[in-house]
Design a protein around this motif. Structure first.
Motif, mmCIF file in Angstrom:
data_model
loop_
_atom_site.group_PDB
_atom_site.id
_atom_site.type_symbol
_atom_site.label_atom_id
_atom_site.label_comp_id
_atom_site.label_asym_id
_atom_site.label_seq_id
_atom_site.Cartn_x
_atom_site.Cartn_y
_atom_site.Cartn_z
ATOM 1 N N GLY A 52 19.900 12.371 38.646
ATOM 2 C CA GLY A 52 19.637 12.934 39.973
ATOM 3 C C GLY A 52 20.497 14.158 40.239
ATOM 4 O O GLY A 52 20.012 15.174 40.745
ATOM 5 N N ALA A 53 21.765 14.057 39.898
ATOM 6 C CA ALA A 53 22.666 15.187 40.112
ATOM 7 C C ALA A 53 22.258 16.387 39.273
ATOM 8 O O ALA A 53 22.284 17.523 39.745
ATOM 9 C CB ALA A 53 24.105 14.781 39.786
ATOM 10 N N VAL A 54 21.845 16.132 38.033
ATOM 11 C CA VAL A 54 21.418 17.223 37.156
ATOM 12 C C VAL A 54 20.134 17.850 37.703
ATOM 13 O O VAL A 54 19.981 19.079 37.687
ATOM 14 C CB VAL A 54 21.246 16.722 35.707
ATOM 15 N N ALA A 55 19.224 17.022 38.204
ATOM 16 C CA ALA A 55 17.969 17.551 38.756
ATOM 17 C C ALA A 55 18.236 18.442 39.972
ATOM 18 O O ALA A 55 17.730 19.563 40.058
ATOM 19 C CB ALA A 55 17.034 16.405 39.132
ATOM 20 N N TYR A 56 19.030 17.937 40.917
ATOM 21 C CA TYR A 56 19.340 18.739 42.108
ATOM 22 C C TYR A 56 20.131 19.995 41.740
ATOM 23 O O TYR A 56 19.905 21.065 42.292
ATOM 24 C CB TYR A 56 20.116 17.917 43.133
ATOM 25 N N SER A 57 21.035 19.832 40.805
ATOM 26 C CA SER A 57 21.821 20.985 40.367
ATOM 27 C C SER A 57 20.924 22.038 39.729
ATOM 28 O O SER A 57 21.054 23.236 40.008
ATOM 29 C CB SER A 57 22.892 20.533 39.382
ATOM 30 N N GLY A 58 19.996 21.592 38.885
ATOM 31 C CA GLY A 58 19.090 22.531 38.224
ATOM 32 C C GLY A 58 18.198 23.265 39.213
ATOM 33 O O GLY A 58 18.002 24.474 39.109
ATOM 34 N N LEU A 59 17.658 22.524 40.189
ATOM 35 C CA LEU A 59 16.792 23.156 41.186
ATOM 36 C C LEU A 59 17.555 24.165 42.047
ATOM 37 O O LEU A 59 17.080 25.276 42.297
ATOM 38 C CB LEU A 59 16.154 22.090 42.076
ATOM 39 N N SER A 60 18.747 23.770 42.494
ATOM 40 C CA SER A 60 19.520 24.696 43.332
ATOM 41 C C SER A 60 20.009 25.886 42.522
ATOM 42 O O SER A 60 20.008 27.024 43.006
ATOM 43 C CB SER A 60 20.682 23.981 44.022
ATOM 44 N N LEU A 61 20.370 25.647 41.271
ATOM 45 C CA LEU A 61 20.813 26.752 40.419
ATOM 46 C C LEU A 61 19.652 27.706 40.131
ATOM 47 O O LEU A 61 19.858 28.920 40.066
ATOM 48 C CB LEU A 61 21.417 26.220 39.121
ATOM 49 N N ALA A 62 18.439 27.181 40.004
ATOM 50 C CA ALA A 62 17.275 28.056 39.800
ATOM 51 C C ALA A 62 17.077 28.968 41.011
ATOM 52 O O ALA A 62 16.804 30.169 40.852
ATOM 53 C CB ALA A 62 16.020 27.216 39.558
ATOM 54 N N ALA A 63 17.228 28.427 42.219
ATOM 55 C CA ALA A 63 17.107 29.251 43.422
ATOM 56 C C ALA A 63 18.213 30.304 43.473
ATOM 57 O O ALA A 63 17.968 31.471 43.804
ATOM 58 C CB ALA A 63 17.153 28.378 44.675
ATOM 59 N N VAL A 64 19.426 29.906 43.117
ATOM 60 C CA VAL A 64 20.557 30.839 43.128
ATOM 61 C C VAL A 64 20.349 31.937 42.083
ATOM 62 O O VAL A 64 20.583 33.123 42.360
ATOM 63 C CB VAL A 64 21.886 30.086 42.901
ATOM 64 N N ILE A 65 19.893 31.568 40.907
ATOM 65 C CA ILE A 65 19.655 32.571 39.857
ATOM 66 C C ILE A 65 18.543 33.520 40.285
ATOM 67 O O ILE A 65 18.613 34.727 40.024
ATOM 68 C CB ILE A 65 19.355 31.887 38.505
ATOM 69 N N GLY A 66 17.521 33.007 40.951
ATOM 70 C CA GLY A 66 16.486 33.879 41.500
ATOM 71 C C GLY A 66 17.065 34.880 42.487
ATOM 72 O O GLY A 66 16.726 36.066 42.471
ATOM 73 N N GLY A 67 17.960 34.409 43.349
ATOM 74 C CA GLY A 67 18.624 35.307 44.295
ATOM 75 C C GLY A 67 19.492 36.344 43.601
ATOM 76 O O GLY A 67 19.526 37.514 43.996
ATOM 77 N N ILE A 68 20.176 35.920 42.551
ATOM 78 C CA ILE A 68 20.996 36.860 41.771
ATOM 79 C C ILE A 68 20.109 37.938 41.168
ATOM 80 O O ILE A 68 20.449 39.136 41.204
ATOM 81 C CB ILE A 68 21.800 36.110 40.684
ATOM 82 N N ALA A 69 18.968 37.550 40.633
ATOM 83 C CA ALA A 69 18.061 38.523 40.009
ATOM 84 C C ALA A 69 17.543 39.529 41.033
ATOM 85 O O ALA A 69 17.492 40.737 40.755
ATOM 86 C CB ALA A 69 16.894 37.797 39.341
ATOM 87 N N VAL A 70 17.181 39.047 42.215
ATOM 88 C CA VAL A 70 16.669 39.956 43.249
ATOM 89 C C VAL A 70 17.776 40.894 43.726
ATOM 90 O O VAL A 70 17.559 42.102 43.888
ATOM 91 C CB VAL A 70 16.059 39.159 44.426
#
Length: 176
Positions: free
Chosen positions: A70-88
């Motif tokens: 569960g922690a890895v799943a939530y971490s992965g999803l939130s990190l994907a959003a953060v990485i998207g923000g970094i890219a933009v």
């Protein structure tokens, strides 16, 4: 300090990430409504990334997963959003660094594009950039708003990383 951070649970890291997302949105809305700075299309996509990360952090804080998965799943999803923000934010900074003769011309507004074009075409047009995204309206300590947003996303990335480390630490403690 390090030992205090090691004792934080997945819920604590999620709440910290959620609080930082709220701070980022508070600053963005304050700059828009108090300082009068209108967000460009790339600024709006950066806000979407912050809100997406905030939504994942909120669900993770409510759920408070006990297992590593569960922690890895939530971490992965939130990190994907953060990485998207970094890219933009990175793309936004790149547009601002272009010489004036290489800046793309201004296109239609984001509201108009969303009403008329399919989402795929809107995304392509926004990421190709426009003149309004290349304008630097505000500097703080010599750094433009997309630069500060990039720094904010890099700080925000610590929360998902802390979530994963916390889950692995709890698992290791349970096995010992």
């Amino acid at each position: 300090m390090v030992s205090s951070l090691q004792r934080l649970s997945v819920r604590h890291w999620s709440l910290a990430g959620l609080a930082f997302c709220a701070l980022m949105m508070l600053v963005a809305l304050g700059l828009e409504h108090i300082a009068g700075l209108e967000p460009c299309p790339l600024c709006i996509f950066q806000r979407v990334a912050v809100l997406a990360a905030a939504a994942v952090f909120l669900v993770a804080a409510i759920h408070n997963p006990r297992g590593r998965m569960g922690a890895v799943a939530y971490s992965g999803l939130s990190l994907a959003a953060v990485i998207g923000g970094i890219a933009v934010a990175w793309r936004h900074l790149w547009l601002q660094s272009l010489p004036p003769d290489q800046v793309p011309s201004c296109g239609p507004g984001l509201d108009y594009m969303m009403d008329v074009l399919p989402l795929r075409d809107v995304m392509a047009m926004v990421f190709s950039g426009s003149g309004e995204c290349a304008e630097i309206d505000f500097l703080l300590m010599g750094i433009s708003l997309p630069g500060w947003t990039l720094i904010g996303f890099l700080v925000l990335a610590l929360a998902p990383l802390g979530m994963v480390l916390s889950a692995f630490r709890e698992r290791r403690a349970a096995l010992a």
